[in-house]
Design a protein around this motif. Structure first.
Motif, PDB file in Angstrom:
ATOM      1  N   ALA A  48    -131.788 -34.215-100.131  1.00 10.28           N
ATOM      2  CA  ALA A  48    -132.051 -35.342 -99.243  1.00 10.28           C
ATOM      3  C   ALA A  48    -133.366 -36.025 -99.619  1.00 10.28           C
ATOM      4  CB  ALA A  48    -132.114 -34.859 -97.794  1.00 10.28           C
ATOM      5  N   THR A  49    -133.566 -37.226 -99.116  1.00  5.52           N
ATOM      6  CA  THR A  49    -134.822 -37.936 -99.314  1.00  5.52           C
ATOM      7  C   THR A  49    -135.964 -37.076 -98.780  1.00  5.52           C
ATOM      8  OG1 THR A  49    -133.667 -40.029 -99.046  1.00  5.52           O
ATOM      9  CG2 THR A  49    -136.052 -40.067 -98.757  1.00  5.52           C
ATOM     10  N   ARG A  50    -137.039 -37.009 -99.535  1.00  3.81           N
ATOM     11  CA  ARG A  50    -138.242 -36.254 -99.185  1.00  3.81           C
ATOM     12  C   ARG A  50    -137.993 -34.740 -99.067  1.00  3.81           C
ATOM     13  NH1 ARG A  50    -142.499 -38.946 -98.732  1.00  3.81           N
ATOM     14  NH2 ARG A  50    -143.593 -37.413 -97.488  1.00  3.81           N
ATOM     15  N   ALA A  51    -136.977 -34.237 -99.764  1.00  3.45           N
ATOM     16  CA  ALA A  51    -136.676 -32.804 -99.738  1.00  3.45           C
ATOM     17  C   ALA A  51    -137.547 -32.022-100.704  1.00  3.45           C
ATOM     18  CB  ALA A  51    -135.195 -32.567-100.044  1.00  3.45           C
ATOM     19  N   GLY A  52    -138.239 -32.726-101.603  1.00  7.43           N
ATOM     20  CA  GLY A  52    -139.118 -32.051-102.546  1.00  7.43           C
ATOM     21  C   GLY A  52    -138.528 -31.875-103.933  1.00  7.43           C
ATOM     22  N   LYS A  53    -137.559 -32.679-104.294  1.00  6.06           N
ATOM     23  CA  LYS A  53    -136.929 -32.552-105.615  1.00  6.06           C
ATOM     24  C   LYS A  53    -137.947 -32.762-106.733  1.00  6.06           C
ATOM     25  CE  LYS A  53    -134.078 -35.805-104.475  1.00  6.06           C
ATOM     26  NZ  LYS A  53    -134.417 -36.021-103.080  1.00  6.06           N
ATOM     27  N   PRO A  86    -143.797 -32.475-127.815  1.00 10.30           N
ATOM     28  CA  PRO A  86    -144.081 -33.569-126.895  1.00 10.30           C
ATOM     29  C   PRO A  86    -143.226 -33.487-125.626  1.00 10.30           C
ATOM     30  CG  PRO A  86    -142.824 -34.364-128.764  1.00 10.30           C
ATOM     31  CD  PRO A  86    -143.163 -32.937-129.043  1.00 10.30           C
ATOM     32  N   VAL A  87    -143.791 -33.979-124.532  1.00 11.01           N
ATOM     33  CA  VAL A  87    -143.081 -34.050-123.258  1.00 11.01           C
ATOM     34  C   VAL A  87    -143.110 -35.501-122.802  1.00 11.01           C
ATOM     35  CG1 VAL A  87    -143.062 -33.332-120.831  1.00 11.01           C
ATOM     36  CG2 VAL A  87    -143.708 -31.699-122.611  1.00 11.01           C
ATOM     37  N   VAL A  88    -141.943 -36.071-122.590  1.00 12.98           N
ATOM     38  CA  VAL A  88    -141.836 -37.428-122.057  1.00 12.98           C
ATOM     39  C   VAL A  88    -141.289 -37.293-120.646  1.00 12.98           C
ATOM     40  CG1 VAL A  88    -140.738 -39.673-122.301  1.00 12.98           C
ATOM     41  CG2 VAL A  88    -141.408 -38.387-124.335  1.00 12.98           C
ATOM     42  N   PHE A  89    -142.019 -37.825-119.678  1.00  9.40           N
ATOM     43  CA  PHE A  89    -141.635 -37.687-118.282  1.00  9.40           C
ATOM     44  C   PHE A  89    -141.467 -39.069-117.673  1.00  9.40           C
ATOM     45  CE2 PHE A  89    -142.098 -36.989-113.784  1.00  9.40           C
ATOM     46  CZ  PHE A  89    -141.435 -35.791-113.581  1.00  9.40           C
ATOM     47  N   GLY A  90    -140.281 -39.358-117.195  1.00  4.81           N
ATOM     48  CA  GLY A  90    -140.022 -40.642-116.539  1.00  4.81           C
ATOM     49  C   GLY A  90    -139.994 -40.455-115.039  1.00  4.81           C
ATOM     50  N   ASP A  91    -140.888 -41.123-114.352  1.00  6.36           N
ATOM     51  CA  ASP A  91    -140.942 -41.035-112.891  1.00  6.36           C
ATOM     52  C   ASP A  91    -140.552 -42.395-112.331  1.00  6.36           C
ATOM     53  OD1 ASP A  91    -141.466 -40.480-110.229  1.00  6.36           O
ATOM     54  OD2 ASP A  91    -143.633 -40.724-110.454  1.00  6.36           O
ATOM     55  N   LEU A  92    -139.336 -42.516-111.868  1.00 11.58           N
ATOM     56  CA  LEU A  92    -138.835 -43.801-111.398  1.00 11.58           C
ATOM     57  C   LEU A  92    -139.471 -44.241-110.076  1.00 11.58           C
ATOM     58  CD1 LEU A  92    -135.068 -43.363-112.319  1.00 11.58           C
ATOM     59  CD2 LEU A  92    -136.899 -44.402-113.648  1.00 11.58           C
ATOM     60  N   LYS A  93    -140.016 -43.299-109.315  1.00 10.59           N
ATOM     61  CA  LYS A  93    -140.680 -43.671-108.059  1.00 10.59           C
ATOM     62  C   LYS A  93    -142.123 -44.088-108.279  1.00 10.59           C
ATOM     63  CE  LYS A  93    -139.449 -39.810-105.915  1.00 10.59           C
ATOM     64  NZ  LYS A  93    -139.416 -38.805-104.855  1.00 10.59           N
ATOM     65  N   GLY A  94    -142.690 -43.751-109.426  1.00 11.84           N
ATOM     66  CA  GLY A  94    -144.065 -44.133-109.723  1.00 11.84           C
ATOM     67  C   GLY A  94    -145.089 -43.472-108.818  1.00 11.84           C
TER      68      GLY A  94
END
Length: 98
Positions: A53-58, A77-85
């Motif tokens: 769920a939203t804000r569940a801590g995923k 290397p580690v590439v991390f995409g954070d769509l929420k920014g």
């Protein structure tokens, strides 16, 4: 003082068992006797879906924990995409990488 999870991660990395040594710690499975949830490195070669769920801590419980351990292992290397920014995530991973 390190938190208990850091201790589990360090013990797993120093384990004599190849299966444990090559796994990632994602948290504790609750129950009468909690036990660590480890995913093998080979699992990361496949697609996986983290659902909640939203804000569940995923992000904080799964994505951050996995990215942090990948950076700490310094295997590549580690590439991390954070769509929420999320600011905290960027700065936390940057600090670990430095």
């Amino acid at each position: 003082m390190t938190n208990p999870y850091e201790g589990i991660i360090q013990r797993a990395r120093k384990s004599r068992s190849k299966d444990i040594k090559n796994s990632y710690f994602l948290g504790m499975v609750p129950g009468k006797v909690p036990f660590p949830l480890l995913i093998p490195e080979e699992f990361l070669q496949h697609h996986f879906w983290v659902m909640g769920a939203t804000r569940a801590g995923k992000t904080s419980r799964f994505n951050y924990a996995l990215a942090k351990q990948r950076i700490q292992r310094n295997d590549g290397p580690v590439v991390f995409g954070d769509l929420k920014g999320e600011d905290w995530l960027f700065h936390a991973l940057k600090a670990i990488a430095e």
